[in-house]
Design a protein around this motif. Sequence first.
Motif, PDB file in Angstrom:
ATOM      1  N   TRP A   2       0.823  -1.211   0.000  1.00 49.35           N
ATOM      2  CA  TRP A   2       0.000   0.000   0.000  1.00 49.35           C
ATOM      3  C   TRP A   2       0.859   1.264   0.000  1.00 49.35           C
ATOM      4  O   TRP A   2       0.491   2.280  -0.566  1.00 49.35           O
ATOM      5  CB  TRP A   2      -0.953   0.043   1.203  1.00 49.35           C
ATOM      6  N   HIS A   3       2.011   1.197   0.641  1.00 49.98           N
ATOM      7  CA  HIS A   3       2.856   2.384   0.790  1.00 49.98           C
ATOM      8  C   HIS A   3       3.549   2.789  -0.510  1.00 49.98           C
ATOM      9  O   HIS A   3       4.193   3.837  -0.566  1.00 49.98           O
ATOM     10  CB  HIS A   3       3.899   2.150   1.888  1.00 49.98           C
ATOM     11  N   LEU A   4       3.406   1.986  -1.572  1.00 45.68           N
ATOM     12  CA  LEU A   4       3.982   2.355  -2.856  1.00 45.68           C
ATOM     13  C   LEU A   4       3.102   3.321  -3.647  1.00 45.68           C
ATOM     14  O   LEU A   4       3.500   3.802  -4.696  1.00 45.68           O
ATOM     15  CB  LEU A   4       4.261   1.100  -3.697  1.00 45.68           C
ATOM     16  N   THR A   5       1.909   3.597  -3.118  1.00 42.04           N
ATOM     17  CA  THR A   5       1.038   4.580  -3.751  1.00 42.04           C
ATOM     18  C   THR A   5       1.611   5.977  -3.499  1.00 42.04           C
ATOM     19  O   THR A   5       2.472   6.172  -2.634  1.00 42.04           O
ATOM     20  CB  THR A   5      -0.388   4.514  -3.188  1.00 42.04           C
TER      21      THR A   5
ATOM     22  N   SER B  28       4.595   9.328   0.738  1.00 42.96           N
ATOM     23  CA  SER B  28       4.849  10.570   1.476  1.00 42.96           C
ATOM     24  C   SER B  28       4.897  10.342   2.990  1.00 42.96           C
ATOM     25  O   SER B  28       5.235  11.259   3.727  1.00 42.96           O
ATOM     26  CB  SER B  28       3.768  11.604   1.143  1.00 42.96           C
ATOM     27  N   LYS B  29       4.604   9.137   3.431  1.00 42.07           N
ATOM     28  CA  LYS B  29       4.591   8.829   4.870  1.00 42.07           C
ATOM     29  C   LYS B  29       6.005   8.488   5.344  1.00 42.07           C
ATOM     30  O   LYS B  29       6.803   7.928   4.613  1.00 42.07           O
ATOM     31  CB  LYS B  29       3.673   7.642   5.153  1.00 42.07           C
ATOM     32  N   PRO B  30       6.309   8.789   6.609  1.00 39.07           N
ATOM     33  CA  PRO B  30       7.616   8.421   7.164  1.00 39.07           C
ATOM     34  C   PRO B  30       7.774   6.891   7.209  1.00 39.07           C
ATOM     35  O   PRO B  30       6.816   6.163   7.495  1.00 39.07           O
ATOM     36  CB  PRO B  30       7.597   8.988   8.579  1.00 39.07           C
ATOM     37  N   LEU B  31       8.978   6.422   6.934  1.00 36.94           N
ATOM     38  CA  LEU B  31       9.239   4.993   6.841  1.00 36.94           C
ATOM     39  C   LEU B  31       8.873   4.241   8.119  1.00 36.94           C
ATOM     40  O   LEU B  31       8.258   3.170   8.056  1.00 36.94           O
ATOM     41  CB  LEU B  31      10.701   4.738   6.472  1.00 36.94           C
ATOM     42  N   LEU B  32       9.210   4.774   9.279  1.00 35.78           N
ATOM     43  CA  LEU B  32       8.896   4.080  10.533  1.00 35.78           C
ATOM     44  C   LEU B  32       7.391   3.897  10.697  1.00 35.78           C
ATOM     45  O   LEU B  32       6.921   2.828  11.079  1.00 35.78           O
ATOM     46  CB  LEU B  32       9.484   4.827  11.735  1.00 35.78           C
ATOM     47  N   GLY B  33       6.626   4.922  10.371  1.00 36.41           N
ATOM     48  CA  GLY B  33       5.166   4.807  10.450  1.00 36.41           C
ATOM     49  C   GLY B  33       4.629   3.768   9.486  1.00 36.41           C
ATOM     50  O   GLY B  33       3.723   2.997   9.815  1.00 36.41           O
ATOM     51  N   VAL B  34       5.199   3.719   8.289  1.00 34.30           N
ATOM     52  CA  VAL B  34       4.789   2.732   7.288  1.00 34.30           C
ATOM     53  C   VAL B  34       5.081   1.324   7.791  1.00 34.30           C
ATOM     54  O   VAL B  34       4.257   0.416   7.675  1.00 34.30           O
ATOM     55  CB  VAL B  34       5.504   3.000   5.940  1.00 34.30           C
TER      56      VAL B  34
ATOM     57  N   ILE C 268      -4.817  -0.612  -7.930  1.00 31.23           N
ATOM     58  CA  ILE C 268      -4.313   0.360  -6.953  1.00 31.23           C
ATOM     59  C   ILE C 268      -3.025   1.028  -7.425  1.00 31.23           C
ATOM     60  O   ILE C 268      -2.872   2.243  -7.321  1.00 31.23           O
ATOM     61  CB  ILE C 268      -4.088  -0.303  -5.570  1.00 31.23           C
ATOM     62  N   LEU C 269      -2.098   0.232  -7.948  1.00 32.20           N
ATOM     63  CA  LEU C 269      -0.811   0.785  -8.355  1.00 32.20           C
ATOM     64  C   LEU C 269      -0.797   1.270  -9.803  1.00 32.20           C
ATOM     65  O   LEU C 269       0.144   1.942 -10.226  1.00 32.20           O
ATOM     66  CB  LEU C 269       0.306  -0.243  -8.137  1.00 32.20           C
TER      67      LEU C 269
END
Length: 112
Positions: free
Chosen positions: A20-23, A28-34, A85-86
């Motif tokens: 999901w984080h590849l969208t 734009s989210k911080p890596l630790l949060g992802v 999605i991608l």
Amino acid sequence: MPTILLLTLSNIFMTIAWYWHLTKSGMSKPLLGVILLSWAIAGVEYCFAVPANRIGFATGWTPGQLKIAQEAIALTVFGVFMVTILGEALHWRHFAAFACIMAAVAFLFVGK
């Protein structure tokens, strides 16, 4: 049938957890949060995967059959996710790879 349904649900959650984080918004989210969010989603995935494997094994599936079925389902779920999605287009190589996996499924299930 419960095994296939649970494996499908498991793979939906795992695909989301891994990709999901590849969208655009995910990138734009911080890596630790992802990482933390992905682990939380993966925890839900295990709630489907473990019962799927136990039920499948208890009803006569071998561990090899469970694994190859999971891989075929994972590729199917990922293919849908990749396109919807991608936004990636399917290519003939995707279909060829899927055919090879389905052949592996057939090899493990023939005669069982």
